[in-house]
Design an enzyme around this catalytic site. Sequence first.
Site, PDB file in Angstrom:
ATOM      1  N   LYS A  92      32.686  30.133  44.556  1.00  8.07           N
ATOM      2  CA  LYS A  92      32.672  28.855  43.839  1.00  8.07           C
ATOM      3  C   LYS A  92      33.932  28.059  44.164  1.00  8.07           C
ATOM      4  O   LYS A  92      33.875  26.882  44.491  1.00  8.07           O
ATOM      5  CB  LYS A  92      32.571  29.131  42.338  1.00  8.07           C
ATOM      6  CG  LYS A  92      32.450  27.905  41.497  1.00  8.07           C
ATOM      7  CD  LYS A  92      32.213  28.299  40.055  1.00  8.07           C
ATOM      8  CE  LYS A  92      32.476  27.133  39.141  1.00  8.07           C
ATOM      9  NZ  LYS A  92      32.352  27.486  37.734  1.00  8.07           N
ATOM     10  N   GLU A  96      40.113  37.605  48.490  1.00 13.60           N
ATOM     11  CA  GLU A  96      39.260  38.640  49.084  1.00 13.60           C
ATOM     12  C   GLU A  96      38.183  38.012  49.968  1.00 13.60           C
ATOM     13  O   GLU A  96      37.969  38.415  51.121  1.00 13.60           O
ATOM     14  CB  GLU A  96      38.562  39.461  47.991  1.00 13.60           C
ATOM     15  CG  GLU A  96      39.470  40.338  47.164  1.00 13.60           C
ATOM     16  CD  GLU A  96      40.038  39.642  45.934  1.00 13.60           C
ATOM     17  OE1 GLU A  96      40.108  38.398  45.921  1.00 13.60           O
ATOM     18  OE2 GLU A  96      40.427  40.355  44.990  1.00 13.60           O
ATOM     19  N   GLY A 120      30.939  31.624  37.433  1.00 13.50           N
ATOM     20  CA  GLY A 120      30.671  32.592  38.497  1.00 13.50           C
ATOM     21  C   GLY A 120      29.846  33.776  38.026  1.00 13.50           C
ATOM     22  O   GLY A 120      28.889  34.189  38.669  1.00 13.50           O
ATOM     23  N   ARG A 121      30.206  34.332  36.858  1.00 11.50           N
ATOM     24  CA  ARG A 121      29.524  35.556  36.415  1.00 11.50           C
ATOM     25  C   ARG A 121      28.116  35.291  35.879  1.00 11.50           C
ATOM     26  O   ARG A 121      27.397  36.225  35.526  1.00 11.50           O
ATOM     27  CB  ARG A 121      30.381  36.305  35.390  1.00 11.50           C
ATOM     28  CG  ARG A 121      30.835  35.494  34.199  1.00 11.50           C
ATOM     29  CD  ARG A 121      31.888  36.268  33.403  1.00 11.50           C
ATOM     30  NE  ARG A 121      32.470  35.498  32.313  1.00 11.50           N
ATOM     31  CZ  ARG A 121      33.509  34.669  32.453  1.00 11.50           C
ATOM     32  NH1 ARG A 121      34.036  34.478  33.640  1.00 11.50           N
ATOM     33  NH2 ARG A 121      33.995  34.024  31.409  1.00 11.50           N
ATOM     34  N   GLU A 172      34.733  39.977  31.021  1.00 11.66           N
ATOM     35  CA  GLU A 172      35.451  38.780  31.465  1.00 11.66           C
ATOM     36  C   GLU A 172      35.186  37.640  30.481  1.00 11.66           C
ATOM     37  O   GLU A 172      36.001  36.734  30.322  1.00 11.66           O
ATOM     38  CB  GLU A 172      35.026  38.382  32.896  1.00 11.66           C
ATOM     39  CG  GLU A 172      36.031  37.468  33.579  1.00 11.66           C
ATOM     40  CD  GLU A 172      35.786  37.298  35.079  1.00 11.66           C
ATOM     41  OE1 GLU A 172      36.407  37.999  35.880  1.00 11.66           O
ATOM     42  OE2 GLU A 172      34.964  36.436  35.456  1.00 11.66           O
ATOM     43  N   HIS A 229      23.692  64.323  32.742  1.00 11.49           N
ATOM     44  CA  HIS A 229      24.389  65.477  33.313  1.00 11.49           C
ATOM     45  C   HIS A 229      25.850  65.143  33.602  1.00 11.49           C
ATOM     46  O   HIS A 229      26.507  65.838  34.362  1.00 11.49           O
ATOM     47  CB  HIS A 229      23.683  65.923  34.596  1.00 11.49           C
ATOM     48  CG  HIS A 229      22.257  66.291  34.335  1.00 11.49           C
ATOM     49  ND1 HIS A 229      21.865  67.558  33.989  1.00 11.49           N
ATOM     50  CD2 HIS A 229      21.133  65.528  34.311  1.00 11.49           C
ATOM     51  CE1 HIS A 229      20.560  67.575  33.789  1.00 11.49           C
ATOM     52  NE2 HIS A 229      20.088  66.352  33.968  1.00 11.49           N
ATOM     53  N   LYS A 283      46.610  37.881  40.361  1.00  7.96           N
ATOM     54  CA  LYS A 283      46.356  37.197  41.639  1.00  7.96           C
ATOM     55  C   LYS A 283      47.623  36.491  42.102  1.00  7.96           C
ATOM     56  O   LYS A 283      48.011  36.557  43.261  1.00  7.96           O
ATOM     57  CB  LYS A 283      45.268  36.127  41.475  1.00  7.96           C
ATOM     58  CG  LYS A 283      43.866  36.632  41.295  1.00  7.96           C
ATOM     59  CD  LYS A 283      42.931  35.416  41.342  1.00  7.96           C
ATOM     60  CE  LYS A 283      41.582  35.687  40.735  1.00  7.96           C
ATOM     61  NZ  LYS A 283      40.752  34.492  40.607  1.00  7.96           N
TER      62      LYS A 283
HETATM   63  O1  F6P Z   1      38.032  37.325  39.140  1.00  9.74           O
HETATM   64  C1  F6P Z   1      37.922  36.049  38.653  1.00  9.74           C
HETATM   65  C2  F6P Z   1      36.828  35.242  39.259  1.00  9.74           C
HETATM   66  O2  F6P Z   1      37.196  33.921  39.125  1.00  9.74           O
HETATM   67  C3  F6P Z   1      35.476  35.492  38.639  1.00  9.74           C
HETATM   68  O3  F6P Z   1      35.287  34.842  37.449  1.00  9.74           O
HETATM   69  C4  F6P Z   1      34.585  35.024  39.732  1.00  9.74           C
HETATM   70  O4  F6P Z   1      33.283  35.487  39.550  1.00  9.74           O
HETATM   71  C5  F6P Z   1      35.274  35.620  40.942  1.00  9.74           C
HETATM   72  O5  F6P Z   1      36.648  35.505  40.648  1.00  9.74           O
HETATM   73  C6  F6P Z   1      34.966  34.993  42.255  1.00  9.74           C
HETATM   74  O6  F6P Z   1      35.327  33.643  42.287  1.00  9.74           O
HETATM   75  P1  F6P Z   1      34.831  32.669  43.418  1.00  9.74           P
HETATM   76  O7  F6P Z   1      33.337  32.588  43.340  1.00  9.74           O
HETATM   77  O8  F6P Z   1      35.489  31.354  43.137  1.00  9.74           O
HETATM   78  O9  F6P Z   1      35.266  33.237  44.741  1.00  9.74           O
END
Ligand code: F6P
Length: 537
Positions: free
Chosen positions: A209, A215, A269-270, A355, A386, A514
């Site tokens: 987003k 990452e 995002g979530r 979150e 188990h 971060k």
């Molecule tokens: O870890 C925080 C966060 O902002 C989440 O809320 C989100 O889903 C994720 O990082 C990924 O964010 P983006 O879609 O902006 O890469």
Amino acid sequence: MTLPKINPLKTKSWRDLKNHFDEIKSYTISYFFDNDSDRFESFSIKFGDLLVDYSKNRINDKTLEIFEKLAEEIKLDNAIESYFGGEKINETERRAVLHTAVRSQSDETLILDGIDIIEKIKTERERVFKFTNEVISGDYLGFSGKKISTIVNVGIGGSDLGPKMVTEALKFYKNHLNIKFISNIDGDHIHSLLELLDPETTLFIIVSKSFKTQETLTNGETIKKWFIKKTNTDAISKHFVAISNNLDKTKDFGISSDKTFPMNDWVGGRFSLWSSAGITIALAIGQDNFQELLGGAQEIDYHFKTAKFRDNIPKVLALIGIWYTNFWNAETEAIVPYTEYLRSLPAYLQQSVMESNGKSINREGEKINYQTSPIIWGASGTNSQHAFFQHIHQGTKLIPVDFIGFRNSLFGNTEHQKKLLANLIGQVNALMKGKNKDEVEKELLSKKINEDEIKFLTPYKIFEGNKPSNTMIFDKVTPKNIGRLIAIYEHKIFVQGIVWNIFSYDQWGVELGKELADEILKKKNLNLSSLENYLFS
Ligand code: F6P
């Protein structure tokens, strides 16, 4: 209209719940069953072919009556109106929360900042389907004229967990495309995947987003370099797709505008799997199944807005959760789906629940003095029986469990299905009923065990019981039912956030780590052979 700002502890209902807790805390769930022959009927909800059994909880009619009053006192229905109506209820980010709108298949208009967003959503959805249909049919060709056979979703958090969980859950409906997910910045993860890929037939979907996430961008850049080196071309535009709200950055990355699908800032995002961020799901299962997924969620949206309290699945489950968190001091909730296909559901819910509701500042900016989100964990049944069920049955902690089952198997093996569901039902009953001293002694006697041994073994074999659970039984793992299941949890999260008087749709708590990671990389030039210097500085 903003969200109501009401401290739940200051409501009359909360005080009533406290008194009520003292009144009923010594009664067991079995006691409630013994004294109410209709308990199962009156503490369960039938929604089409979905059965939600919440009778195995430490609650009675009065508990629900007070919770219904609490919902009125904290103005839950007004909040629901604001949520669906596109009010900016994510106040700390000044955004609306409209994942319900992106899955909308109705013709109703929804005006946000003077614009009808439903038309826009539909047009975008059509664009996604046009593209995914071309890839699935093989009309879409890679730079060397070959059909696409592998899709790699590159994203993290909400840009990974939802698409991954749903793609796995709906594996039965999958087409020929081979789907992979890359999220972690761990280079070993991406390099081991790249070794398996053919750049001519692979499509990379970069979902972010913000298009700023370390990452995702690092993985994206590594893939891009690998792609250029392997193909000796710069045919990025044919093999990279972006889903983002940051169109300048997607352009800088080299992704062409016809392969860029916007994500709106009013979809968190979530909660974004219903939007273009779910493009990998649409590629995996096709347009019709994806629409079914949206349709299932939309059914729950309507149900949540209209069903009366006792029949309202998200409201009832949310308030039962609050009962255990705030009155019984339960710290966790276990999620146990009895299908291997939903094995990633606990990880998905960890993000969406924790979150959202792992907060300690209320909607008036004050530190709060009560518990909010439980810790979510779990694994598939029967595997988890188990592993951690010993702890749930005989450990020292109170752990409410959500059991999720499906009447019918996908491949039609009824023998396995009967055993699977017998295990689910067995666990629900064992947790509730337990096994008392008399029963244990009788059982040991019947096995002709001597008296001393019986005396020694009995305490270890007693199950206290009275362990609460909810059970949701769906007909089958279908796109529609997975849509329903996710939407139930989404609205449960919403209700709990409203009661706890917190903002559920921001996530400021992920920022500091971060920032420090960036600072360490930029200013301190991390030396891997002397990590101790950084850990203790
Ligand atoms: O870890 C925080 C966060 O902002 C989440 O809320 C989100 O889903 C994720 O990082 C990924 O964010 P983006 O879609 O902006 O890469």
